[in-house]
Design a protein around this motif. Structure first.
Motif, short mmCIF file in Angstrom:
data_model
loop_
_atom_site.label_atom_id
_atom_site.label_comp_id
_atom_site.label_asym_id
_atom_site.label_seq_id
_atom_site.Cartn_x
_atom_site.Cartn_y
_atom_site.Cartn_z
N ILE A 1 1.77 0.40 -3.97
CA ILE A 1 2.31 -1.22 -3.80
C ILE A 1 2.34 -1.98 -2.60
CG2 ILE A 1 4.53 -2.31 -5.45
CD1 ILE A 1 5.39 -0.13 -6.09
N LEU A 2 3.23 -1.48 -1.96
CA LEU A 2 2.74 -2.29 -1.01
C LEU A 2 1.21 -2.63 -0.10
CD1 LEU A 2 4.77 -4.46 1.41
CD2 LEU A 2 4.27 -2.23 2.84
N GLU A 3 0.76 -1.87 -0.27
CA GLU A 3 -0.42 -2.43 0.83
C GLU A 3 -1.38 -2.76 0.05
OE1 GLU A 3 -1.60 1.45 2.36
OE2 GLU A 3 -0.88 1.91 3.70
N PRO A 4 -1.52 -2.80 -1.09
CA PRO A 4 -2.61 -3.40 -1.95
C PRO A 4 -2.10 -4.89 -2.65
CG PRO A 4 -1.66 -1.16 -3.26
CD PRO A 4 -1.19 -0.99 -1.76
N ILE A 5 -1.03 -4.94 -3.04
CA ILE A 5 0.04 -6.18 -3.04
C ILE A 5 -0.46 -7.10 -1.64
CG2 ILE A 5 1.76 -8.01 -3.09
CD1 ILE A 5 2.71 -5.53 -5.05
N VAL A 6 -0.20 -6.70 -0.85
CA VAL A 6 -0.35 -7.23 0.86
C VAL A 6 -1.61 -8.07 1.57
CG1 VAL A 6 -0.30 -7.12 2.98
CG2 VAL A 6 1.53 -6.67 2.29
#
Length: 574
Positions: free
Chosen positions: A43-48
């Motif tokens: 979740i976090l890495e793809p969104i950022v």
């Protein structure tokens, strides 16, 4: 100096933090770390990355992110909270990962891949102001988004941030995912939220702990009467405090923006109570006071503490209003002392031992409504084991006497509702439970016992909604909440969910083991069913189908069929 200027740049900085990280690590360190790693990758890495940002560094339970655009930073934060909420739907409540996020637009100083400076510090302070599942931004970010994007904002006013010279105007992003344990949180812009932590026992005698705990509970209850205050559930506050979590972290874990802590010291017939109100956002002391009194003045002290807290937080209220809200529970210190000792045992599910203490309190002060109500509740706990009709009759008399003394008290209605269930007067029980909830909406235990009433009355779907509501109201519910939920699910024949609910109980009583045994039998897990039944019989050797029928006041006997069929197949005698 020139080198530092060359490293300075304007950036949108986002800081995210995991709510209740210490609690989660203590409960399951390996599982928590694995879940955080999975969420970071999925979740976090793809969104950022998709929003043109970068993860500067991970900080244990937090993460520092940098974006070249404030718009991108806010959109990333909103998407992150939405995706986290979506992921939380597939896990049990105590394993849900909730984030707070703060965003600021300001100067940062680059040093290698790291950044630092006031721009970062302000973002970190804003993160601490955000509610679980929420996002807070500075006025600079808000101004940058004016006319851009779809985000809506709520002005929280100017806030003095720790170690920041000037106040910062703060805005809360309207995300629809701001949650505390899956329910909408109350923001500081709406009404004050308070966590009352257990008062320390300074008497030097561990046996006096019941006194400080009882005073804490009374202050919590009285504050809960004020509809313009939100008070954290008592069990949740006690749970965090006894884990050794510091007051500021406890307040954050409970979603509270104020915390009350204090101490009690009893010496002979003298008592000293100290109390202080702390702003959880800044750590600043808002109010503090010390009271040295005779023991018989303890109720006046509690009134003064409640009045001071309410008037401090709500300037438009006066101390007189706070004093008028509560009725003095008893004029006798000795009766109150016995009452507190009994309540401590009742809270520990030792109702049989609590009965004589409540009885002594009512004998000393026959007009002590709370003691009569708790005597009724404790007698019902004893009736569960002895099934003696005389015990149920005593409970009924105690509840009636409590009602005669104070018909406007939530605990009194709670006790009468429970008695009516056992008398199988379901309509009257519902009237009392609804009145108890109306008088004290913050009491999760009343809502849990209300779920039991709905279950026995033949309304399992409503019962499930009621117990789920109770579970949402406290991040650390008593273990018996899960037993109620499991029993409801068993009646609904959702056997896999029964097992999942009881997984939340590290130590099971005999009723939990019986429920688990029946669920495993229906799932075809014969060995597990036999094991669970054996555990139940270790705790209660006399258990039988006949006894289960006697101690479960169902309006419709068919509701017991999933339990009895499963247990009989597992080997329970008639």
């Amino acid at each position: 100096m020139a080198d530092e200027r060359a490293k300075r740049r304007l950036a949108a900085i986002a800081v995210a933090d995991v709510v209740g990280y210490s609690r989660m690590m203590e409960a399951d360190e390996a599982g928590t770390l694995a879940a955080l790693k999975e969420r970071r990758k999925a979740i976090l890495e793809p969104i950022v990355r998709d929003r043109g940002g970068r993860i500067v560094k991970l900080m244990g339970d937090g993460v520092l992110m940098e974006f070249t655009s404030a718009v991108n930073a806010v959109e990333a934060a909103v998407e992150l909270q939405a995706k986290m909420a979506e992921a939380n739907q597939s896990v049990t409540e105590h394993r849900r990962i909730l984030l707070r996020i703060g965003i600021n637009l300001g100067d940062v100083i680059g040093e290698g891949s790291d950044i630092y400076g006031d721009g970062v510090n302000v973002a970190a302070r804003l993160e601490a102001l955000a509610e679980p599942g929420g996002v807070c931004v500075s006025a600079k970010v808000h101004e940058e988004l004016r006319g851009k994007g779809n985000a809506a904002f709520e002005d929280m006013g100017e806030v003095a941030l720790k170690n920041i010279v000037r106040p910062v105007r703060v805005y809360r992003v309207e995300t629809s995912t701001g949650q505390v344990g899956g329910r909408a949180a109350t923001t500081s812009a709406a009404r004050p939220s308070i966590a009352v932590l257990p008062f320390d026992n300074l008497s030097g005698d561990p046996s006096q702990q019941y006194l400080s705990d009882g005073i804490t509970e009374d202050i919590t209850t009285e504050l809960s009467r004020f509809r313009n205050l939100t008070v954290a559930a008592r069990h949740a506050s006690f749970h965090l405090a006894r884990m050794g979590i510091n007051p500021m972290q406890a307040a954050r874990d409970l979603g509270a923006n104020y915390v009350i802590e204090g101490s009690v010291q009893k010496a002979g017939e003298r008592i000293r109570i100290t109390a202080q109100l702390i702003d959880a956002r800044t750590g600043n002391h808002v109010w503090a006071e010390r009271y040295d009194r005779e023991c018989h003045d303890i109720f006046a002290v509690q009134d003064e503490v409640v009045a001071a807290i309410v008037t401090t937080l709500e300037g438009r209220m006066v101390a007189a209003a706070a004093l008028q809200v509560r009725r003095r529970p008893t004029s006798s210190w000795t009766a109150y002392d016995f009452f507190l000792q009994g309540r401590e045992l009742a809270d520990a599910n030792m109702e049989k031992e609590a009965v004589p203490l409540f009885s002594r309190a009512t004998a000393i002060d026959p007009d002590f409504a709370h003691a009569h109500a708790w005597l009724a509740i404790a007698l019902l706990g004893r009736y569960w084991f002895d099934t003696d009709p005389r015990t149920l009759h005593e409970a009924s008399l105690a509840a009636q006497r409590a009602m005669e003394l104070d018909s406007n008290d939530p605990t009194v209605h709670h006790a009468n509702g429970m008695v009516m269930v056992w008398l199988r007067e379901y309509e009257r029980a519902g009237v009392h439970f609804d009145r108890a909830v109306a008088l004290n909406p913050a009491d999760a235990q009343i809502r849990a016992d209300r779920a039991n009433w709905l279950r026995y009355a033949g309304r399992p779907e409503e019962a499930l909604a009621s117990i789920d509501d109770a579970l949402k109201r406290t991040p650390f519910p008593p273990h018996w909440f899960w037993v109620i939920r499991a029993k409801i699910l068993l009646e609904l024949r959702r056997y896999g969910e029964v097992v999942a609910a009881l997984d939340n109980m590290p130590k099971k009583d005999h009723t939990a083991w019986l429920t688990l045994a029946a669920a495993h039998d229906h799932l075809g897990h014969a060995a597990l069913a036999a094991h669970a039944l054996a555990k139940a019989r270790e705790l209660r050797p006399s258990i039988s189908s006949r006894e289960l029928i006697a101690v479960n006041p169902y309006a419709h006997r068919d509701a017991l069929k999933p339990l009895l069929d499963g247990l009989r197949n597992a080997g329970l005698p008639e």
